[in-house]
Design a protein around this motif. Structure first.
Motif, PDB file in Angstrom:
ATOM      1  N   PRO A 197       0.868  -1.185   0.000  1.00 31.40           N
ATOM      2  CA  PRO A 197       0.000   0.000   0.000  1.00 31.40           C
ATOM      3  C   PRO A 197       0.909   1.240   0.000  1.00 31.40           C
ATOM      4  O   PRO A 197       1.417   1.633   1.043  1.00 31.40           O
ATOM      5  CB  PRO A 197      -0.776  -0.129   1.312  1.00 31.40           C
ATOM      6  N   ILE A 198       1.122   1.803  -1.188  1.00 30.70           N
ATOM      7  CA  ILE A 198       2.202   2.774  -1.364  1.00 30.70           C
ATOM      8  C   ILE A 198       2.083   3.995  -0.441  1.00 30.70           C
ATOM      9  O   ILE A 198       3.059   4.381   0.204  1.00 30.70           O
ATOM     10  CB  ILE A 198       2.267   3.251  -2.832  1.00 30.70           C
ATOM     11  N   ASP A 199       0.904   4.595  -0.391  1.00 33.10           N
ATOM     12  CA  ASP A 199       0.786   5.819   0.418  1.00 33.10           C
ATOM     13  C   ASP A 199       1.088   5.551   1.893  1.00 33.10           C
ATOM     14  O   ASP A 199       1.728   6.348   2.563  1.00 33.10           O
ATOM     15  CB  ASP A 199      -0.615   6.420   0.272  1.00 33.10           C
ATOM     16  N   GLN A 200       0.629   4.402   2.371  1.00 31.05           N
ATOM     17  CA  GLN A 200       0.895   4.078   3.770  1.00 31.05           C
ATOM     18  C   GLN A 200       2.344   3.647   3.961  1.00 31.05           C
ATOM     19  O   GLN A 200       2.935   3.902   5.012  1.00 31.05           O
ATOM     20  CB  GLN A 200      -0.061   2.977   4.262  1.00 31.05           C
ATOM     21  N   GLU A 250       4.315   6.719   4.453  1.00 35.98           N
ATOM     22  CA  GLU A 250       4.184   7.180   5.839  1.00 35.98           C
ATOM     23  C   GLU A 250       5.053   6.347   6.771  1.00 35.98           C
ATOM     24  O   GLU A 250       5.687   6.865   7.691  1.00 35.98           O
ATOM     25  CB  GLU A 250       2.719   7.094   6.305  1.00 35.98           C
ATOM     26  N   ARG A 276       8.208  13.860  -2.294  1.00 36.26           N
ATOM     27  CA  ARG A 276       7.109  14.821  -2.166  1.00 36.26           C
ATOM     28  C   ARG A 276       6.675  14.911  -0.695  1.00 36.26           C
ATOM     29  O   ARG A 276       6.462  15.990  -0.152  1.00 36.26           O
ATOM     30  CB  ARG A 276       5.936  14.372  -3.039  1.00 36.26           C
ATOM     31  N   ARG A 277       6.594  13.766  -0.056  1.00 36.64           N
ATOM     32  CA  ARG A 277       6.177  13.739   1.345  1.00 36.64           C
ATOM     33  C   ARG A 277       7.213  14.422   2.235  1.00 36.64           C
ATOM     34  O   ARG A 277       6.855  15.166   3.164  1.00 36.64           O
ATOM     35  CB  ARG A 277       5.972  12.289   1.779  1.00 36.64           C
ATOM     36  N   ASN A 337       3.488  -3.684   7.559  1.00 36.79           N
ATOM     37  CA  ASN A 337       2.625  -2.569   7.181  1.00 36.79           C
ATOM     38  C   ASN A 337       2.488  -1.531   8.284  1.00 36.79           C
ATOM     39  O   ASN A 337       1.451  -0.874   8.413  1.00 36.79           O
ATOM     40  CB  ASN A 337       1.242  -3.070   6.728  1.00 36.79           C
TER      41      ASN A 337
END
Lengths: 320, 478
Positions: B272-275, B278, B314-315, B444
């Motif tokens: 899950p790339i976005d997570q 993070e 970007r983050r 994760n």
């Protein structure tokens, strides 16, 4: 970074060529880890927005409100009052910005149009057999055409959640494109997913891409008519989707969380999500909206408090 | 991040904490000066402001503190577990009541953001005491046989990265099992331990059960070498850990070591790339990367490297570095000048060895010790930045092609403290996690802590476990 917009958009056009390609594309999107998504939304919720930043955020939030009345008991009088409120939310302070739009049922569009005439406030109309969306396509399209003909600037449609959950993505896609066509160039289209009924974050991500591929100008969380409406997590997820979609296609799509956002504090949290996820390009009512009714009065009370240092209470904002 | 939506400063008030101009050692329930009168200054790393002057314990003080702990041990260990639990519950509640004060104090003395001390350190500190309070009267059922006995006096040496939390990890299980302690906080962060001494007094803890001896490495060395110490617990660098192991070798002291790490954070192409982004950020930039279990090596599957790095950069551009007391600060100050120069040296070495360095546009404050979040790409297993523990906000990015390669690279380190696995595929999580030689494997998620979960290392990351039922063993004669 956005690759060449036209080629990328073209690459994604192939995606909708058939049921199989569309399904493969949507199921190939990265998964969403629910725990991680909610943790990120919660952590952005701890941002402390004070003084000048708060003043900016409150005015921005007011300007992003789609002031909504969607009741069986709506009357032209009620819509007139709402329109007046949208144009001039705080009669005691003319520096208060107008809201973005009023949002009504299709038959109330003429009354709404008259009420906001000469102002920047848009008229949005829900259509396509809102909120259930359970009607034949021909009826949905007629619903849209009538609203547009009556002068609606924006159409808030609902997707066919039944078809989506059954995996019939192409049907949902075709419906959205048909509605988009019915909107013509006059009206911007907001596509409501009813995220509370899609139930998983993976579904919300897929629906977001589906809506954007079909030409949505806005993707919107909910109707406000079910138990779970806009949440920080589902809005964060949709903000990621519009961000990624623009990076891939060059096309910018707006986001509208709706339902359940009642306080200034909540609204500011959503603006932080926008700021730190999609970025400042979305900090404008052309690209971000709040679907809400009671939120506006809380924003006005907080605005008065910031300006005067006193909290005047609900008797000093208008009830419409 | 120049934006129309500029967050106005939102500093947490300092007024809640009252730092005295000087502090003594805490021995036998009293604050006393060092026998030789030595003191040292503790500064706020974000401003270099001197916060207080603290007594520096010498050999004589160590002896005095160990004698006090020995004396207190007799009665403390004889108390029924339910009675010891009462004290621990009381300490936990007082910490909760004073959590804002302690969070501000910790942020001032350590340099980490108030967001982390308020939402991370302090809740975990209280949770740790609550958790071990619950064990105090249930030791018979902990799996170590009937009525397991405490060891005696525990000599504990803790680091500066989580001063109060490391104190809690050491003191809570020691007291629950009936030991008494002499604890040496790090020289750059002595204040929260001294405030904890006050919490002990407030809780009415019997004199001598907890003794706090601020000082430098020589104080710690004297403590672990003291002949009347029965148990040594150390958290810190691997080099010092080895020295301690040599010191206690041949004695009957029981030893646990929680040392360095070079954690691998493995991101598969179905993550899950976005997570995951993070998690990577949390893994290496949490506490400015000054975390022994930091995910300092990012192992990303080659097929998604570009996409992931783009998202990550970007983050990183949205991270807010600055005043640690500001509630919106994500990245605070490096703990000391010494640590800053170590980070700087290793990063320069990384560049010299040919790794590609990247940082987001980021203005550093003019005073204090600061280091911008840094990424290294084009890193191979041979690079120093991929091998040595940097203990700073520096991430080395490596790639892999297959799960086997990921595992081989992740394990290719003398350390073995932490690892992370990012994939939406449950079977892959289990298969990979089983092959990783690391004390804690997160899937994760990253840097997730809980008092019920044992924590500790493989290989040169140390031995023994802290936290959970397993954490009791280090303090019991079993």
């Amino acid at each position: 970074m956005p690759t060449n917009a036209s080629t990328a958009a073209h690459a994604l056009t192939d995606v909708t060529a058939s049921h199989a390609t569309l399904r493969r594309f949507l199921h190939g999107l990265p998964g969403v880890d629910a725990v991680g998504l909610e943790a990120r939304a919660a952590s952005l919720g701890t941002r402390s927005i004070k003084t000048t930043a708060k003043a900016y955020a409150i005015d921005l939030a007011i300007s992003m409100v789609d002031l909504t009345t969607l009741e069986g008991a709506d009357t032209p009088g009620k819509v007139r009052a709402l329109g007046a409120k949208a144009v001039r939310p705080d009669p005691t302070d003319r520096t208060t910005p107008s809201t973005a739009a009023v949002c009504v049922y299709p038959d109330m569009v003429p009354a709404a149009k008259a009420a906001v005439a000469g102002s920047s406030v848009k008229v949005a109309s829900v259509a396509t057999a809102f909120p259930a969306g359970r009607a034949p396509l021909s009826v949905k399209l007629a619903d849209v055409r009538e609203a547009v003909a009556a002068g609606a600037d924006e159409i808030d449609m609902v997707i066919d959640r039944g078809a989506f959950l059954a995996g019939d993505y192409l049907k949902v896609y075709d419906e959205i494109t048909a509605v988009k066509e019915a909107c013509g160039s006059e009206a911007r289209l907001k596509v409501i997913f009813e995220t509370g009924e899609l139930s998983t974050y993976d579904n919300i991500r897929r629906a977001s891409w589906l809506g954007m591929l079909a030409g949505a100008d806005f993707i919107k969380t909910s109707t406000g008519k079910v138990a779970v409406n806009a949440t920080p997590a589902n809005t964060l997820l949709m903000l990621e989707a519009v961000r990624d979609f623009r990076a891939q296609t060059g096309v910018q799509v707006g986001v509208k969380p709706a339902g359940g956002i009642r306080t200034s504090k909540d609204a500011i949290k959503f603006l932080v999500l926008v700021n730190e996820t999609a970025g400042e390009d979305w900090l404008d009512n052309h690209w971000f909206r709040f679907g809400a009714s009671s939120l506006l009065n809380d924003l006005l009370m907080q605005r008065q408090k910031l300006a005067t240092g006193r909290y005047s209470g609900p008797d000093y904002v208008t009830v419409d | 991040m120049a934006s129309a939506f500029e967050y106005a400063p939102a500093p947490e008030s300092r007024a809640i904490v009252d730092i005295a101009p000087s502090y003594g050692l805490f021995i036998d329930g009293e604050f006393v000066e060092a026998a030789d009168g030595k003191v040292f200054k503790t500064v706020s790393p974000s401003t270099e402001e001197v916060l207080s002057e603290v007594a520096q314990a010498g050999t004589e003080d160590v002896d005095r503190a160990v004698r006090a702990a020995r004396k207190a041990f007799e009665k403390w260990s004889a108390l029924p577990g339910t009675e010891r639990a009462k004290y621990l519950f009381r300490i936990a509640r007082i910490i909760q009541e004073r959590s804002r004060e302690l969070a501000v104090l910790e942020t001032l003395d350590n340099g980490k953001p108030i967001k982390e001390t308020r939402d991370g350190d302090l809740p975990l500190v209280a949770a740790h005491f609550f958790y071990y309070a619950g064990w105090a009267d249930k030791l018979d059922h902990a799996g170590f046989g009937p009525s397991p006995k405490p060891l005696g006096v525990a000599g504990q040496v803790i680091p500066w990265n989580f001063p109060l939390l490391m104190l809690a990890w050491k003191i809570a299980p020691a007291l629950a099992t009936g030991n008494t302690v002499v604890l040496k906080p790090a020289e750059t962060t002595p204040l929260s331990a001294l405030f904890f001494a006050d919490v002990c007094r407030q809780a009415g803890l019997p004199k001598g059960v907890v003794n706090i001896l601020p000082g430098y490495g020589d104080t710690g060395a004297a403590l672990v070498a003291h002949p009347d110490v029965n148990k040594v617990a150390f958290t810190g660098s691997t080099a010092v850990g080895k020295e301690i192991a040599r010191t206690v070798a041949g004695s009957r002291k029981k030893l646990t070591l929680e040392l360095g790490g070079k954690g691998a954070n493995i991101v598969f192409d179905d993550a899950p790339i976005d997570q995951a982004v993070e998690g990577i950020v949390n893994g290496i930039f949490f506490n400015q990367g000054q975390v022994c279990c930091a995910g300092s090596r990012l192992l990303v599957q080659e097929s998604i490297e570009e996409e992931l790095l783009e998202s990550l950069k970007r983050r990183l551009s949205t991270l807010r570095l600055g005043d640690p007391l500001d509630k919106n600060t994500d990245i605070g100050a490096i703990n000391s000048e010494e640590q800053l120069s170590r980070i700087t040296r290793l990063v320069e070495q990384g560049e010299a060895e040919g790794a590609e360095r990247w940082s987001p546009a980021c203005e550093l404050p003019s005073s204090g010790y600061w280091f911008a979040p840094t990424l290294f790409t084009n890193v191979t297993q041979a690079h120093t930045v991929a091998r040595d523990e940097i203990f700073g906000p520096v991430l080395s990015v490596l790639t892999f092609r297959t799960p086997d390669e990921a595992v081989a690279k992740a394990n290719n380190t003398p350390y073995g403290l932490s690892a992370g696995v990012w994939t939406e595929k449950g079977s892959r999580i289990l298969a990979v996690a089983n092959k990783l030689r690391a004390g804690v494997v997160w899937s994760n998620t990253f840097n997730k802590f809980d008092p019920t979960s044992p924590f500790g290392g493989y290989k040169e990351s140390g031995f023994g476990r802290e936290g959970g039922r397993h954490g009791l063993e280090a303090y019991l004669d079993v």
